[in-house]
Scaffold this active site. Structure first.
Site, mmCIF file in Angstrom:
data_model
loop_
_atom_site.group_PDB
_atom_site.id
_atom_site.type_symbol
_atom_site.label_atom_id
_atom_site.label_comp_id
_atom_site.label_asym_id
_atom_site.label_seq_id
_atom_site.Cartn_x
_atom_site.Cartn_y
_atom_site.Cartn_z
ATOM 1 N N HIS A 14 32.725 -26.897 38.347
ATOM 2 C CA HIS A 14 32.480 -27.513 39.650
ATOM 3 C C HIS A 14 31.500 -26.616 40.405
ATOM 4 O O HIS A 14 31.771 -25.429 40.627
ATOM 5 C CB HIS A 14 33.779 -27.673 40.430
ATOM 6 C CG HIS A 14 34.766 -28.588 39.748
ATOM 7 N ND1 HIS A 14 36.087 -28.252 39.543
ATOM 8 C CD2 HIS A 14 34.586 -29.820 39.208
ATOM 9 C CE1 HIS A 14 36.688 -29.244 38.913
ATOM 10 N NE2 HIS A 14 35.809 -30.207 38.702
ATOM 11 N N GLU A 17 32.445 -24.182 43.409
ATOM 12 C CA GLU A 17 33.504 -23.191 43.240
ATOM 13 C C GLU A 17 32.844 -21.893 42.803
ATOM 14 O O GLU A 17 32.622 -21.642 41.611
ATOM 15 C CB GLU A 17 34.545 -23.690 42.241
ATOM 16 C CG GLU A 17 35.269 -24.954 42.749
ATOM 17 C CD GLU A 17 36.285 -25.490 41.763
ATOM 18 O OE1 GLU A 17 36.533 -24.850 40.714
ATOM 19 O OE2 GLU A 17 36.866 -26.567 42.044
ATOM 20 N N ARG A 56 30.050 -30.288 44.244
ATOM 21 C CA ARG A 56 31.053 -30.232 43.175
ATOM 22 C C ARG A 56 30.487 -30.802 41.886
ATOM 23 O O ARG A 56 30.721 -30.252 40.806
ATOM 24 C CB ARG A 56 32.304 -31.000 43.612
ATOM 25 C CG ARG A 56 33.463 -30.967 42.602
ATOM 26 C CD ARG A 56 34.682 -31.652 43.196
ATOM 27 N NE ARG A 56 35.806 -31.753 42.271
ATOM 28 C CZ ARG A 56 36.712 -30.828 42.044
ATOM 29 N NH1 ARG A 56 36.619 -29.675 42.700
ATOM 30 N NH2 ARG A 56 37.708 -31.009 41.207
ATOM 31 N N ASN A 63 34.723 -32.039 34.950
ATOM 32 C CA ASN A 63 36.010 -31.699 34.341
ATOM 33 C C ASN A 63 36.869 -32.926 34.052
ATOM 34 O O ASN A 63 38.084 -32.808 33.876
ATOM 35 C CB ASN A 63 36.792 -30.724 35.213
ATOM 36 C CG ASN A 63 37.611 -29.749 34.389
ATOM 37 O OD1 ASN A 63 37.261 -29.423 33.254
ATOM 38 N ND2 ASN A 63 38.718 -29.273 34.950
ATOM 39 N N ARG A 64 36.248 -34.074 33.996
ATOM 40 C CA ARG A 64 36.905 -35.301 33.543
ATOM 41 C C ARG A 64 36.055 -35.982 32.466
ATOM 42 O O ARG A 64 36.253 -37.155 32.174
ATOM 43 C CB ARG A 64 37.121 -36.273 34.723
ATOM 44 C CG ARG A 64 37.946 -35.714 35.883
ATOM 45 C CD ARG A 64 39.367 -35.365 35.476
ATOM 46 N NE ARG A 64 40.157 -34.933 36.628
ATOM 47 C CZ ARG A 64 40.236 -33.678 37.065
ATOM 48 N NH1 ARG A 64 39.543 -32.718 36.446
ATOM 49 N NH2 ARG A 64 40.978 -33.369 38.111
ATOM 50 N N HIS A 106 38.235 -21.462 38.031
ATOM 51 C CA HIS A 106 38.198 -22.439 39.120
ATOM 52 C C HIS A 106 38.743 -21.834 40.408
ATOM 53 O O HIS A 106 39.431 -20.808 40.394
ATOM 54 C CB HIS A 106 39.054 -23.667 38.763
ATOM 55 C CG HIS A 106 38.462 -24.531 37.704
ATOM 56 N ND1 HIS A 106 37.653 -25.607 37.979
ATOM 57 C CD2 HIS A 106 38.557 -24.463 36.354
ATOM 58 C CE1 HIS A 106 37.289 -26.178 36.848
ATOM 59 N NE2 HIS A 106 37.807 -25.491 35.841
ATOM 60 N N GLU A 165 43.032 -20.544 38.196
ATOM 61 C CA GLU A 165 42.838 -21.300 39.445
ATOM 62 C C GLU A 165 43.281 -20.419 40.595
ATOM 63 O O GLU A 165 44.433 -19.980 40.650
ATOM 64 C CB GLU A 165 43.674 -22.580 39.416
ATOM 65 C CG GLU A 165 43.452 -23.510 40.577
ATOM 66 C CD GLU A 165 42.258 -24.434 40.377
ATOM 67 O OE1 GLU A 165 41.349 -24.409 41.242
ATOM 68 O OE2 GLU A 165 42.240 -25.189 39.387
ATOM 69 N N TYR A 276 40.573 -33.456 45.959
ATOM 70 C CA TYR A 276 41.445 -34.491 45.421
ATOM 71 C C TYR A 276 41.582 -35.710 46.330
ATOM 72 O O TYR A 276 42.226 -36.689 45.951
ATOM 73 C CB TYR A 276 42.831 -33.928 45.123
ATOM 74 C CG TYR A 276 42.905 -33.056 43.891
ATOM 75 C CD1 TYR A 276 41.765 -32.802 43.117
ATOM 76 C CD2 TYR A 276 44.104 -32.480 43.488
ATOM 77 C CE1 TYR A 276 41.831 -31.999 41.992
ATOM 78 C CE2 TYR A 276 44.178 -31.684 42.357
ATOM 79 C CZ TYR A 276 43.039 -31.436 41.619
ATOM 80 O OH TYR A 276 43.112 -30.652 40.497
#
Length: 298
Positions: A14, A17, A56, A63-64, A106, A165, A276
């Site tokens: 991302h 980050e 991002r 990350n998907r 992350h 994370e 999110y």
């Protein structure tokens, strides 16, 4: 299990980050910091275009984008879909040895502290988690997938894999304290891998706490999909703390309290994570388990 020969440290999947981005840049500038005698460690900047623009992602969340079928689908050609295929080729180059372990860096706006997110419950991952928990009480361990569940995140590309994370950290901001804590944890992990390859046992304790993903909760929304309530002040910042049925989780704009209606105690994490909102996730729910694993013999 065979010796670990190649380790990838990935930051900036991302682009906003920055902890992972600048740790990768630091390791590229000072490669001796991550060199160990028994294996190769290389770095990878996940989403350089998003980082360049302070975003991002460009088209979709990178990350998907790591579902196996997507990585082999030539019709998928957005920037992140193409980037995922490039990363896959770098981690698993045709005709060459694939990477043995992935460390994915992350940060989050939620109060997650220093969290190790497992790619799966492979015994090696659990042994490493137990060791890290035993030497650093700030480390929490989270398994973000359920048995048999397919995953599209980077760590799904390798059986031995996990994310670090850290948070709370604002998007697009470097936090020196979390930067240093993350780097320190990376060095401990690399030293553990070195000891493992040399046949040494580094266990201090075989018991640790695992937070297991069980589901998510979205914000209350109207028929147009607009948010109608906020995280309740009593819950804000309470990641990894117990949430019992009947306790407040949301506060509407009319100051009405919405309570948790589950049947058992859970431990919410990623509470009010900024990234999110678009995913329809106000928090992830976990169950707390105490695990004891078998120690590796010398």
């Amino acid at each position: 299990m065979q010796q670990i020969n190649r380790v990838a440290i990935v930051g900036g999947i991302h682009g906003n980050e920055l902890t992972g981005v600048y740790l990768v840049k630091k390791f590229e500038q000072f490669p001796q910091l991550i060199q160990r005698s028994s294996f190769e460690t290389f770095t990878l900047l996940g989403n350089p275009q998003a980082f360049k623009l302070g975003r991002r992602y460009i088209d979709k969340d990178l990350n998907r984008c790591f579902y196996s079928q997507d990585l082999h689908d030539p019709t998928l050609s957005s920037y992140e879909e193409h980037r995922a295929k490039t990363i896959y080729q770098q981690l698993k180059p045709p005709g060459k040895s694939p990477v043995d372990l992935i460390i994915d860096l992350h940060s989050t706006t939620a109060n997650m502290g220093l969290t190790l997110i497992l790619g799966n419950t492979h015994p090696f991952n659990l042994q490493l988690a137990a060791y890290l928990s035993s030497i650093n009480p700030l480390v929490r361990v989270y398994n973000g997938t359920q048995y048999g569940q397919k995953s599209a995140v980077l760590r799904s590309l390798c059986e031995l894999s996990f994310s670090i994370e850290i948070g709370p950290v604002y998007q697009g901001v470097l936090d020196a304290s979390f930067f240093n804590k993350t780097e320190e944890l990376i060095h401990v992990i690399l030293d553990y891998l070195e000891a493992y390859n040399q046949g040494k046992v580094l266990h201090r304790s075989s018991a640790f706490t695992l937070y297991q993903y069980v589901g998510t909760i979205d914000y209350p929304r109207n028929k147009n999909g607009e948010i109608q309530a906020m995280i309740h002040p009593q819950l804000q910042g309470k990641d990894y703390e117990e949430l019992n049925p009947g306790e407040p989780i949301f506060l509407t704009f009319e100051n009405q309290v919405i309570t948790y209606e589950g049947e058992s105690t859970v431990y919410p994490i990623f509470i009010n994570e900024a990234a999110y909102y678009e995913k329809g996730i106000a928090m992830c729910l976990t169950e707390k388990h105490q695990l004891t694993i078998a120690k590796r013999e010398e």
